[in-house]
Scaffold this active site. Structure first.
Site, PDB file in Angstrom:
ATOM      1  N   SER A  60       0.827  -1.188   0.000  1.00 24.92           N
ATOM      2  CA  SER A  60       0.000   0.000   0.000  1.00 24.92           C
ATOM      3  C   SER A  60       0.875   1.256   0.000  1.00 24.92           C
ATOM      4  O   SER A  60       1.748   1.394  -0.853  1.00 24.92           O
ATOM      5  CB  SER A  60      -0.957  -0.043   1.201  1.00 24.92           C
ATOM      6  OG  SER A  60      -1.978   0.904   1.046  1.00 24.92           O
ATOM      7  N   ASP A 110      -7.002  -6.834  -7.482  1.00 23.30           N
ATOM      8  CA  ASP A 110      -6.953  -5.623  -6.668  1.00 23.30           C
ATOM      9  C   ASP A 110      -7.661  -4.502  -7.416  1.00 23.30           C
ATOM     10  O   ASP A 110      -7.137  -3.953  -8.385  1.00 23.30           O
ATOM     11  CB  ASP A 110      -5.487  -5.258  -6.397  1.00 23.30           C
ATOM     12  CG  ASP A 110      -5.339  -4.072  -5.453  1.00 23.30           C
ATOM     13  OD1 ASP A 110      -6.369  -3.430  -5.136  1.00 23.30           O
ATOM     14  OD2 ASP A 110      -4.212  -3.797  -5.033  1.00 23.30           O
ATOM     15  N   HIS A 153      -6.028  -6.751  -2.713  1.00 22.99           N
ATOM     16  CA  HIS A 153      -5.090  -5.707  -2.294  1.00 22.99           C
ATOM     17  C   HIS A 153      -4.041  -6.216  -1.318  1.00 22.99           C
ATOM     18  O   HIS A 153      -2.923  -5.724  -1.291  1.00 22.99           O
ATOM     19  CB  HIS A 153      -5.873  -4.554  -1.670  1.00 22.99           C
ATOM     20  CG  HIS A 153      -5.056  -3.328  -1.416  1.00 22.99           C
ATOM     21  ND1 HIS A 153      -4.554  -2.561  -2.442  1.00 22.99           N
ATOM     22  CD2 HIS A 153      -4.642  -2.746  -0.266  1.00 22.99           C
ATOM     23  CE1 HIS A 153      -3.860  -1.543  -1.925  1.00 22.99           C
ATOM     24  NE2 HIS A 153      -3.901  -1.638  -0.620  1.00 22.99           N
TER      25      HIS A 153
END
Length: 441
Positions: free
Chosen positions: A242, A350, A407
């Site tokens: 991230s 994702d 993700h």
């Protein structure tokens, strides 16, 4: 080391003292989110609209920190109120049940928690976990950085690639069969200052850019290897996901610079990256982690005293606002030219930051091996006889798309993630993948 008990419910302690282009990512907002006043209720679109970007991120993870940042009035963790820059206070701890006499002792287990007093601050202390390898202490040292910005690395520790997983609703722990400590000696760090159990008593210690973040991490690393000199010669990898797509290249460049300038301890940087910068909501539920880390016995074992655990800090998120649009890809070519290996991976499903966008910037990056990388074939990444992803590589650069992952790849595909990092650190990811591909086609 002896095999520990599979169920970890009782807590005992013993004192001892890498890059980002901006991408426009799809955002999913239509889902139920628990609110702090009513755990079973959901937030409607009007309520969501009135939340800040940071608050939407935190609510999407089903987290409800009781304060926006760990800036305290005094008292800290209770271990040592006198701020001594550069000092590490660490303890060995265990989450193991005492019911099984065959489990390792606290010392043999090699689980550590501690605070480092950051040198270039007025009063900031960085909290970290360190788990020695379940396999061999000669395994590489890995550091994991969770994104946000402002979210604690305990999210990964308990839900992705740490030694343990939290059993749903019961707040007991199970060994993670795919924990990365099975192939590495792994650090989980709460950073930037004000995140997780990291704290300061001075507001000016909040970081606003990668210069401050990377210097703090480099200073910590120097102190860590001084404290644990037996790991100095091990290979070192930087990992994360991230917003760590910002932290990692900046941190890697700082370590590389330090090595070239012969600053302190030489760090055997090999470099590794999970590059998945996010903007929107992710629909994960990490609420059990907050409850677990509020347990008295847990806090006692970790030596954090009465300090609040800030799972994701709104204040740190907002403080890093000016850092969001900075292009940190510019640091990467120099690392590649000097032979620092880089793996970029993304989950194929994702929706926050799709794998195709990540692949495009990797292909567009200008370095001496760009044309060879672009011309290289895409091959299968095979795990346990199954097609687990697609890999492209040349020289020090590799890009992996992981099948059936969103993700948070280590959470969605833990076996593939562990196999990926194990092969990568051994330098056999592309070799093994091509061999498996040939044998299954």
């Amino acid at each position: 080391m002896a095999s520990p008990s599979p169920t970890l419910t009782k807590i005992i302690s013993h004192p001892f003292f890498f890059f980002l282009f901006f991408f426009s990512c799809s955002t999913i907002l239509s889902y139920a989110i628990r609110t702090s006043s009513s755990p079973s209720s959901s937030i409607n679109s009007n309520d969501l609209h009135h939340l800040s970007r940071a608050e939407r991120l935190i609510r999407s993870l089903n987290l409800f920190p009781t304060k926006p940042v760990n800036i305290i009035g005094g008292g800290g963790s209770g271990d040592d109120d006198v701020f001594v820059p550069g000092k590490i206070v660490e303890k060995n701890f265990s989450f193991l049940s005492l019911s099984n006499s065959d489990h390792p002792s606290i010392h043999d287990l090699g689980h550590h928690a501690g605070y480092y007093s950051l040198v270039h601050t007025k009063a900031a202390r960085m909290f970290y976990f360190f788990f020695e390898s379940r396999n061999n202490k000669d395994d590489p040292v890995v550091i994991w950085l969770t994104g946000g910005p402002g979210c604690s690395s305990e999210l990964a520790l308990f839900y992705e690639n740490g030694p343990f997983t939290i059993t749903r609703n019961y707040l007991s722990l199970l060994w993670n069969d795919y924990g990365w400590d099975k192939a590495s000696n792994i650090l989980f760090v709460d950073q930037p200052t004000g995140t997780g159990f990291s704290y300061s008593s001075d507001d000016s210690d909040i970081r606003h850019d990668e210069n401050g973040v990377s210097n703090d991490l480099y200073d910590f690393l120097q102190a860590f290897f001084k404290e644990h000199s037996e790991f100095v010669n091990n290979d070192f990898y930087i990992t994360g996901e991230s917003y760590a797509g910002h932290y990692i290249p900046a941190f890697a460049s700082r370590v590389h610079q330090g090595n070239k300038n012969q600053e302190g301890i030489h760090i055997n940087l090999k470099y590794y990256d999970i590059r998945k910068k996010c903007y929107g909501e992710m629909c994960y539920d990490f609420s059990d982690m907050e409850r677990f880390l509020r347990e008295g016995k847990v806090r006692e074992a970790l030596g954090v005293g009465k300090l609040e655990f800030v799972s994701c800090s709104r204040r740190v998120y907002d403080a890093m606002n000016g850092d969001w649009m900075k292009n940190l890809e510019v640091d990467i070519p120099n690392l590649l030219e000097d032979g620092i290996r880089l793996l970029v991976y993304a989950g194929e499903k994702d929706l926050i930051c799709n794998w195709l966008g990540n692949s495009r910037w990797v292909h567009a990056m200008k370095w001496s091996g760009q044309e060879q990388f672009r011309a290289s074939p895409t091959i299968q990444f095979v795990v346990n006889g199954s097609h687990a992803g697609s890999l492209k590589s040349y020289g020090p650069l590799a890009f992996l798309k992981v099948n059936e992952a969103g993700h948070m790849v280590p959470m969605d595909q833990p076996e593939a993630a562990l196999e990926m990092i194990t092969r990568w650190m051994k330098g056999i990811l592309t070799v093994t993948t091509q061999t498996h591909y040939a044998s299954h086609n």
